[in-house]
Every structure is written in structure tokens, then in C-alpha cells.
Design an enzyme around this catalytic site. Sequence first.
Site, PDB file in Angstrom:
ATOM      1  CG  HIS A 132      -1.858  -0.909   0.980  1.00 34.21           C
ATOM      2  ND1 HIS A 132      -3.115  -0.814   0.400  1.00 34.21           N
ATOM      3  CD2 HIS A 132      -2.009  -2.315   1.271  1.00 34.21           C
ATOM      4  CE1 HIS A 132      -3.771  -2.005   0.328  1.00 34.21           C
ATOM      5  NE2 HIS A 132      -3.208  -2.920   1.066  1.00 34.21           N
ATOM      6  NE  ARG A 136      -6.626   0.823  -4.603  1.00 37.57           N
ATOM      7  CZ  ARG A 136      -5.966   1.751  -5.306  1.00 37.57           C
ATOM      8  NH1 ARG A 136      -6.084   3.078  -5.207  1.00 37.57           N
ATOM      9  NH2 ARG A 136      -5.321   1.189  -6.291  1.00 37.57           N
ATOM     10  NE  ARG A 143     -11.608  -2.655  -4.313  1.00 41.31           N
ATOM     11  CZ  ARG A 143     -10.329  -2.626  -4.149  1.00 41.31           C
ATOM     12  NH1 ARG A 143      -9.578  -3.372  -5.119  1.00 41.31           N
ATOM     13  NH2 ARG A 143      -9.656  -2.120  -3.377  1.00 41.31           N
ATOM     14  CD  GLU A 151     -10.194  -9.219  -7.028  1.00 33.91           C
ATOM     15  OE1 GLU A 151      -9.233  -8.738  -6.990  1.00 33.91           O
ATOM     16  OE2 GLU A 151     -11.336  -8.804  -6.386  1.00 33.91           O
ATOM     17  CG  ASN A 189      -2.112  -5.339  -8.124  1.00 32.75           C
ATOM     18  OD1 ASN A 189      -1.512  -5.156  -9.039  1.00 32.75           O
ATOM     19  ND2 ASN A 189      -2.202  -4.351  -7.360  1.00 32.75           N
ATOM     20  NE  ARG A 198      -1.804  -7.172  -3.649  1.00 28.30           N
ATOM     21  CZ  ARG A 198      -2.918  -6.530  -3.920  1.00 28.30           C
ATOM     22  NH1 ARG A 198      -4.070  -6.924  -4.058  1.00 28.30           N
ATOM     23  NH2 ARG A 198      -2.626  -5.397  -3.953  1.00 28.30           N
TER      24      ARG A 198
END
Length: 551
Positions: free
Chosen positions: A188, A295, A331, A430, A453, A464
Amino acid sequence: MIVMQGKGVSKGVSNGKLYFYKRVDTTVTQQTVEDIEAEKARFAEAQEKAMAQLGVLADKAREEAGDSAALLFETHAMFVEDDDYVDSVMEIMEDAQCNAEFAVRQTGDQFAAMFKAMDDAYMQARSADILDVSQRLINNLMGVAEGGIDADEPVILAADDLAPSETIQLDKSKILAFATSGGSGNSHTAILARTMAIPAVCGLGEELKEEYEGRAAYIDGETGQVIIEPDELTEKALQTKYEKQQEMKALLQTMKGQEDVTLDGREMMVYCNIGSPEDVDAVLSNDGQGIGLFRSEFLYLASSDYPTEDEQFEAYKKVAAAMEGKRVVIRTLDIGADKQVDYFQMEKEENPAMGVRAIRICLNRPEVFRTQLRALYRASAYGKVAIMFPMITSVWEVKECKRACASVMSELEAEGIPFNKDTEIGIMIETPASVLIADALAKEVDFFSVGTNDLTQYTLACDRQANDLGKFFDAHHPAVLRALKIATDAAHANGIWIGICGELGADVTLLPTFLAIGIDELSVTPSSVLPLRAEIRKSIAKTCTLDLLEC
């Protein structure tokens, strides 16, 4: 001169003083004090400081989002000076001969429990405000820096790594660059750096020592080096590189207002990823066509309790209105795995990346989901909002999400609250499961957005967040690119569009492959829009090949 080598995760050169993120333990314990009057004076100072902080926040919120947004901070200010609240703090200090921090914590918990027990939903929601106010006062008593950075000038922020909840609350105006001992290109911290268009280097390991606090340094996000007090020759080279970087930025400004279209007429939508309403300014200044990933979890990470419907509505409305009719894909809640929120009280999992996260939380907690969906649909009346569900692995999940949407729309219609009945619904691709059933999923939704990702993580069985997997975490792997092709073919066969909202979307070396696959949209950090546009405008789509899909 000290040279530290890490991995560059956000390009650029910057220089300033190193400042190590101050992670203060705000655990409150009861302590006996002899001078209660001095303790009362400490509390009064913390009150005065809290009022000043809340005044600044209220003014900023009013300027950016209007009076309703400022109301939250004005309400908090009222609690800071509330007679009953203050009297309780004073009584606990006097009766227990204790420290102010303990008295504030006790009062906050008692008042929050009292509000929580009330029948009125509005009053119940005030329990979170009481806890926020109490924590602010405790932070002031303990000398915790607002925004995590107690510096008079912008700094290179150093840390082991930063949790999502920590990055959300940073005072970003004080950050020149990031340097972390841990982390990865998908951490992040790295994502925030790319959003802010500032250099970042991760994986510095034990070379990054707190004894370097306050020393002048350069950070090069391309080479992955952090150089403390460089010699004259090195500093001259870095300064030259910085100046060329500024020249390139100026050249890219000529891309503003240009269409995102190849030389042979193939259009490619270039949208932006954002993590909070404050990021919209960066979208607009970089001329993004829309927002492909908002987000929403920032609201949950930055709060001490579940954000209310109105709090969420104001945030979504602000972004939708600011984009003036351009698509804003929001999202739904995506926490779990590396994004933990204490008040959700989730059980500890051995493998949280494959546990209860994202849409699984929403479907398990329908009231939390309903609150967010109501806020989203209400915001749809103020702009072109699209709703996107993360971590989908099956058709039944999509149908459950759509049922929840239909229920919320019926409620709003009955209440006479405006919303857009034609709000687009999409899902994130994903997981390998969603790729393999993409044809069935495409029949249920209006669009796909690929989270590269996580798709890379789950396809290659590589964490990840790990910084030591190196060549094993390969987002260019043919399996990942083939998954993109399968999902794209399924989307187009069913008449829906498909985009990429993962970090891979900004990789200009893969643009020819994306064009050959048939990707319709790329959603990237705002700072990547103009470089990507420049590459699109000199590409010829019909000459692009699928060579990279071969093993």
C-alpha cells in the site's frame, strides 16, 4: 556518503531529510498522580489543541465538500466541550487520583456504551463520534503527531512498511518520498506513492537504520537507491536527473486534452485508480477520462466504527459530482487479507488472502452491505456511478449481489429518494475461478475489471505482499496474460466492456499486448495517465501481437 540499495517501486528523484514514521503506542494504563491540578491543566491543553485541529478539519471539509461534510467535525468539537463529558473526566481524575489519559478513556467508553444502547439509530451512531473524540484527546495528551509526521517541512518518510490504515491518515503534504525496509511493489505504501506521483524505494532491509533520522538524503525510484549525504559528483548527477524528470513532466503536459486513440483509430479508455475523495484533484489535473477504481475501504480503515450511510453517501457524492458525468467505478468494501479493520472483529485466519475477505464479508454481513449499497445508489443521482464487486468466484455470488441491489432500489423508490435505475454493475476478475467461468459471469453484469495484482497472486501461488519472491512473482507470466485473453473474449462475446485496474495497467511495455488482447480500458494511478496516453497515441493496434502469451 552512504548508499542503500532497495527496489524502486515509484519512479522519480527527490531529496530531503529522512524522517522515520512515529508509531506511538496509545495503550492507556491507569497511573496514580499526585498533582491533580496539573493533570487537569494537561487535559485543558489537550482540549484546546483538539478544538484547533477540528476547526481546521471543518474548514477544509466545508471548502471541499460543503457544510454537510463539515458538520461531522463541528459535532466532534461540541463533544470536546460538552459539560457532561468534561465533568466525567474531571470526576474520574479526582476520585481515582489518576492520569488524564485514563480518565478520558474511561469516560469515552462509558459514553459510547450509553449511546450504543439507545433505540434511535442516529444516537447509536454517535458512539463512534465519542470514541473518535476521546482518541483525539488521548493522542494530544500523549504527544502523538497529527497525520503521523511531526516535522516542520516535507520529508522522505522512512518506515519498516505502512499498514493501509496508516497510509490513509498520513499528512500527505509533508511527504517528498517513501523509503521502507520491507514491502513490495504491490504494498500500500508503493500504491500510495504512485498515486501521489512521488518516488518510493522498498526492500531496503536492515540498511535503513533509525540512526539516520534527520540526515539529508536523495532517493531514486528508478535505480532503487537511497543515498545519504552524497558526494559532490553524485549529487550533481542526481540533480541533473531530477531536472530532466521535470522537463519530461512539462512535455507530458502537452498530452492534456488529447484523445486516447492509436494511430489506426483504436480507442482505449484511460481511467484512474483512487483511494479517497481527495485524490480526485489528481485525476482532474492529469486529465483522466474517468475513475476505474475507487477503493471505498478508505472509509472503513479511517474510522473507529462502521461508517454510516450518510458518511459514505457524502464521500461518493463528492467524487461523482466532481467528475461531472464521467464514469466513476466504485468498488464495494474490500477488506480482509492485508487490510484488517479492528471493529469488524474478524477471527484470525491462517491464510487470510484466501479467507473471509471482500465480497465474502459483504454477503456474510448483509446489513453492512445494505448500508453501502444505499449510499452508492443515492450517490448515483449526482453523477455516472458504476458499482463493482470484488473477489467474485461464482455466478451465485453475483446473483446474490444483484438481489441486494434490487432490494435497495425498491427501498429507495418507496422512500422517494432519487437514484439512477440504470446504474452499471460490474465485477472484478481476480481469481482463476472467475476467469474459467468468465463466459457465464459476463451474462450477469455490465463490465469486467481485472485486478491483476490478485490475479497474478492466485494464478502463480505467490504472495503479493512478499518482498523476497523476486522473479517468481511475474505479472508478465504467459498464464496471467492468457487469463486476460480468456476474460476479454468472454466479455466481448457477451457485449460488455473489460478493463484492467491492477498495477499492470500502467506498464507501457505491455500496452501492445493489451491492444492485441482487446482490452477496452486501463485504470491507472493519476500520474500514469499522460505517459500512457503518449504511448497509446504512437501505437498501431493492428500491428500488435500476442507473442507474450507464448511460453
